[in-house]
Write a protein that holds these residues in place. Structure first.
Motif, mmCIF file in Angstrom:
data_model
loop_
_atom_site.group_PDB
_atom_site.id
_atom_site.type_symbol
_atom_site.label_atom_id
_atom_site.label_comp_id
_atom_site.label_asym_id
_atom_site.label_seq_id
_atom_site.Cartn_x
_atom_site.Cartn_y
_atom_site.Cartn_z
ATOM 1 N N LEU A 247 65.372 69.508 44.159
ATOM 2 C CA LEU A 247 66.122 70.752 44.341
ATOM 3 C C LEU A 247 65.120 71.902 44.443
ATOM 4 O O LEU A 247 63.918 71.681 44.403
ATOM 5 N N ASP A 248 65.631 73.133 44.536
ATOM 6 C CA ASP A 248 64.734 74.251 44.858
ATOM 7 C C ASP A 248 64.273 75.089 43.667
ATOM 8 O O ASP A 248 63.506 76.014 43.831
ATOM 9 N N GLY A 249 64.752 74.797 42.462
ATOM 10 C CA GLY A 249 64.417 75.636 41.309
ATOM 11 C C GLY A 249 63.063 75.322 40.703
ATOM 12 O O GLY A 249 62.233 74.648 41.314
ATOM 13 N N ASN A 250 62.829 75.855 39.466
ATOM 14 C CA ASN A 250 61.515 75.680 38.850
ATOM 15 C C ASN A 250 61.534 75.032 37.464
ATOM 16 O O ASN A 250 60.501 74.905 36.825
ATOM 17 N N THR A 298 55.718 66.693 38.110
ATOM 18 C CA THR A 298 54.590 67.635 38.112
ATOM 19 C C THR A 298 53.951 67.765 39.495
ATOM 20 O O THR A 298 53.194 68.704 39.745
ATOM 21 N N ALA A 299 54.257 66.834 40.397
ATOM 22 C CA ALA A 299 53.720 66.950 41.761
ATOM 23 C C ALA A 299 54.371 68.122 42.499
ATOM 24 O O ALA A 299 53.843 68.615 43.494
ATOM 25 N N ASP A 300 55.516 68.569 42.030
ATOM 26 C CA ASP A 300 56.221 69.696 42.649
ATOM 27 C C ASP A 300 55.616 71.000 42.113
ATOM 28 O O ASP A 300 55.756 71.326 40.939
ATOM 29 N N THR A 301 54.963 71.735 43.004
ATOM 30 C CA THR A 301 54.248 72.940 42.557
ATOM 31 C C THR A 301 55.199 74.075 42.167
ATOM 32 O O THR A 301 54.773 75.054 41.568
ATOM 33 N N ASN A 302 56.498 73.930 42.505
ATOM 34 C CA ASN A 302 57.470 74.942 42.075
ATOM 35 C C ASN A 302 57.755 74.866 40.582
ATOM 36 O O ASN A 302 58.241 75.830 39.997
ATOM 37 N N VAL A 303 57.497 73.702 40.001
ATOM 38 C CA VAL A 303 57.885 73.482 38.599
ATOM 39 C C VAL A 303 57.032 74.337 37.669
ATOM 40 O O VAL A 303 55.815 74.251 37.657
ATOM 41 N N LYS A 304 57.718 75.183 36.871
ATOM 42 C CA LYS A 304 57.010 76.083 35.952
ATOM 43 C C LYS A 304 57.202 75.662 34.492
ATOM 44 O O LYS A 304 56.511 76.158 33.601
ATOM 45 N N ALA A 305 58.151 74.796 34.230
ATOM 46 C CA ALA A 305 58.353 74.240 32.887
ATOM 47 C C ALA A 305 59.082 72.912 33.039
ATOM 48 O O ALA A 305 59.843 72.720 33.993
ATOM 49 N N ILE A 306 58.798 72.003 32.082
ATOM 50 C CA ILE A 306 59.443 70.690 32.137
ATOM 51 C C ILE A 306 60.368 70.549 30.944
ATOM 52 O O ILE A 306 60.010 70.901 29.817
ATOM 53 N N VAL A 368 67.215 73.906 26.235
ATOM 54 C CA VAL A 368 67.412 74.392 27.604
ATOM 55 C C VAL A 368 67.036 75.875 27.697
ATOM 56 O O VAL A 368 66.336 76.305 28.622
ATOM 57 N N GLN A 369 67.477 76.665 26.710
ATOM 58 C CA GLN A 369 67.141 78.096 26.716
ATOM 59 C C GLN A 369 65.630 78.312 26.711
ATOM 60 O O GLN A 369 65.111 79.159 27.429
ATOM 61 N N ARG A 370 64.938 77.521 25.902
ATOM 62 C CA ARG A 370 63.483 77.645 25.820
ATOM 63 C C ARG A 370 62.821 77.297 27.161
ATOM 64 O O ARG A 370 61.941 78.009 27.645
ATOM 65 N N ALA A 371 63.298 76.210 27.763
ATOM 66 C CA ALA A 371 62.712 75.776 29.037
ATOM 67 C C ALA A 371 62.941 76.835 30.114
ATOM 68 O O ALA A 371 62.042 77.156 30.899
ATOM 69 N N VAL A 372 64.144 77.406 30.146
ATOM 70 C CA VAL A 372 64.454 78.434 31.149
ATOM 71 C C VAL A 372 63.568 79.658 30.918
ATOM 72 O O VAL A 372 62.999 80.222 31.861
ATOM 73 N N ALA A 373 63.415 80.045 29.649
ATOM 74 C CA ALA A 373 62.588 81.215 29.331
ATOM 75 C C ALA A 373 61.145 80.976 29.767
ATOM 76 O O ALA A 373 60.509 81.851 30.366
ATOM 77 N N LEU A 374 60.637 79.789 29.515
ATOM 78 C CA LEU A 374 59.253 79.478 29.895
ATOM 79 C C LEU A 374 59.085 79.473 31.417
ATOM 80 O O LEU A 374 58.096 79.952 31.951
ATOM 81 N N ALA A 375 60.086 78.933 32.120
ATOM 82 C CA ALA A 375 59.986 78.831 33.580
ATOM 83 C C ALA A 375 60.071 80.202 34.242
ATOM 84 O O ALA A 375 59.477 80.441 35.290
ATOM 85 N N THR A 376 60.845 81.110 33.634
ATOM 86 C CA THR A 376 61.044 82.412 34.272
ATOM 87 C C THR A 376 60.163 83.478 33.641
ATOM 88 O O THR A 376 60.326 84.663 33.932
ATOM 89 N N GLY A 377 59.249 83.062 32.768
ATOM 90 C CA GLY A 377 58.388 84.032 32.099
ATOM 91 C C GLY A 377 59.179 84.950 31.187
ATOM 92 O O GLY A 377 58.844 86.121 31.031
ATOM 93 N N GLY A 378 60.262 84.441 30.618
ATOM 94 C CA GLY A 378 61.032 85.202 29.635
ATOM 95 C C GLY A 378 62.044 86.156 30.243
ATOM 96 O O GLY A 378 62.690 86.897 29.539
ATOM 97 N N LYS A 379 62.173 86.132 31.595
ATOM 98 C CA LYS A 379 63.050 87.113 32.240
ATOM 99 C C LYS A 379 64.537 86.742 32.179
ATOM 100 O O LYS A 379 65.380 87.598 32.291
ATOM 101 N N ALA A 380 64.813 85.447 32.030
ATOM 102 C CA ALA A 380 66.216 85.014 32.057
ATOM 103 C C ALA A 380 66.928 85.414 30.763
ATOM 104 O O ALA A 380 66.290 85.666 29.760
ATOM 105 N N ALA A 381 68.244 85.449 30.836
ATOM 106 C CA ALA A 381 69.040 85.838 29.668
ATOM 107 C C ALA A 381 68.858 84.803 28.559
ATOM 108 O O ALA A 381 68.715 83.640 28.801
#
Ligand code: GDP
Ligand code: MN
Length: 381
Positions: A247-250, A298-306, A368-381
């Protein structure tokens, strides 16, 4: 599984559908030679597993063999929606008086194959469906009886007023339905079905998607898989026994069980993130599967958190923990990882992870909240 236009055309031709002759080329030289053999104007068509090739410049007419070579030169190697063109179909060009759409999809709501036909073919049928739905006739088919002759004629007359053309179209509907069932399709489409100035009805594009669950008993269809035309990560995952959709997210997701994988993606979205993939490591997972899963994510360079989300039933969470430790030892992670696991051997798993410098929790929302925060650099709600 998607197959190429030229492969779908071979199946439909064998079922009797009138289709202009053509051959496959991987070099401009070959394209020129094929055009010379055909001896008429040709169309050079990119063979990639996406629609809208025409709009993207992947379908070009050529009046001479030399021109066919030039068009093939331009199309081979071009990228259409992220896929590189490695083959072109060089087919006899049809003269077109009108373009119609004919398709069959396996429909969940009616639990039947449903015909969709429209005289407004050639362009995106999705657009016709959205703006002028009355231009599409939808007809569910009872699989016990197949397409009955009166239904085929009704479809034919929806496309053409003229009896001869309606009959020709009805015949093609029957052939398409046969091919759809025999090949285990989830979708079979002719767009456009054209009428030539001479009044002939012919198919000049074809698309088929095969239900993966139908492949085991259809070896002649299974061999049509072209791994070079599929996303490399999806090929790797399939060969490793994992169910994976890019998919297209991170937020890279690694989950056991399709239901939990869906719920995980929902929750990622709920907390303002975007999943980078759907990945199901399966019920009884061994450490090796986890290693493969991490390599693919991890081969997907879009991935910012696992995000690992494991519910241990048949799956032993200590197996998963060992897999994470092994995988990250051989291939140190470049992005943060959040691990949530609960269930069978949970305490042992937590111990293995803590001893190896990972933290893990058993709360899904929190993870899930932690992973989203890490992927978005803390910007997500
Ligand atoms: P798609 O864009 O990937 O669906 O590729 P198609 O094969 O459907 O081609 C797109 C469009 O190119 C068609 O709708 C036609 O208008 C045109 N086209 C394709 N093949 C031919 C052909 O043989 N002759 C002519 N005149 N036009 C063609
Ligand atoms: Mn088309």
């Amino acid at each position: 599984m998607n197959i190429h236009e030229y492969q779908a055309k071979e199946i439909l031709r064998a079922a009797g559908v009138p289709i202009p002759p053509g051959e496959i080329a991987t070099t401009p030289d070959q394209a020129e030679a094929i055009a010379r053999r055909i001896g008429k104007a040709v169309v050079v068509k990119a063979q990639v597993h996406v629609g809208g090739r025409g709009k993207a410049g992947g379908v070009k007419l050529a009046k001479s063999p030399e021109e066919a070579r030039e068009k093939a030169q331009a199309i081979l190697g071009m990228s259409i929606k992220g896929l590189t063109v490695q083959k072109v179909l060089v087919a006899e060009a049809a003269d077109i008086a009108s373009e119609a759409y004919v398709g069959i999809i396996m429909d969940r709501a009616s639990k039947r194959p449903v015909f969709m036909v429209s005289a407004a073919g050639g362009i995106d049928i999705e657009e016709v469906a959205a703006t002028t739905p009355e231009k599409i006739l939808k007809l569910p088919i009872d699989p016990r009886y197949g397409l009955l002759p009166f239904q085929a004629m009704r479809l034919g007359f929806f496309l053409y007023d003229d009896l001869a053309k309606a009959r020709a179209a009805a015949r093609i509907m029957g052939q398409l339905y046969r091919a759809f069932v025999d090949s285990g399709c989830s979708l079979a489409e002719i767009n456009p079905l054209v009428v030539t100035p001479a009044g002939e009805v012919v198919a000049i594009d074809a698309k088929m998607a095969i239900d993966d669950n139908e492949l085991d008993r259809r070896s002649s269809i299974a061999v049509l898989r072209d791994e070079s035309a599929e996303a490399p990560s999806e090929v790797q995952a399939r060969n490793a026994g994992l169910t994976f959709i890019k998919l297209d997210g991170n937020v890279g997701c690694c989950v056991n069980g399709a239901g939990l994988a869906m719920a995980t993606m929902d929750l990622v979205k709920y907390y303002g993130g975007e999943p980078a993939n759907f990945l199901d490591i399966g019920g009884s997972s061994n450490p090796e599967k986890v290693v493969n899963a991490l390599r693919i994510i991890t081969a997907d360079t879009n991935v910012k958190a696992i995000l690992f989300n494991i519910f241990g039933g048949i799956t032993r969470t200590d197996d998963v923990a060992n897999g994470i430790v092994t995988a990250t030892k051989t291939n140190p992670l470049q992005v943060p990882i959040v691990i949530r696991l609960t269930g069978t051997n949970e305490e042992l798993a937590m111990k293995i992870l803590t001893e190896n410098g990972f933290s893990a929790s058993s709360d899904m929302d929190e993870a899930v909240q932690r992973a989203v925060a890490l992927a978005t650099g803390g910007k997500a709600a």
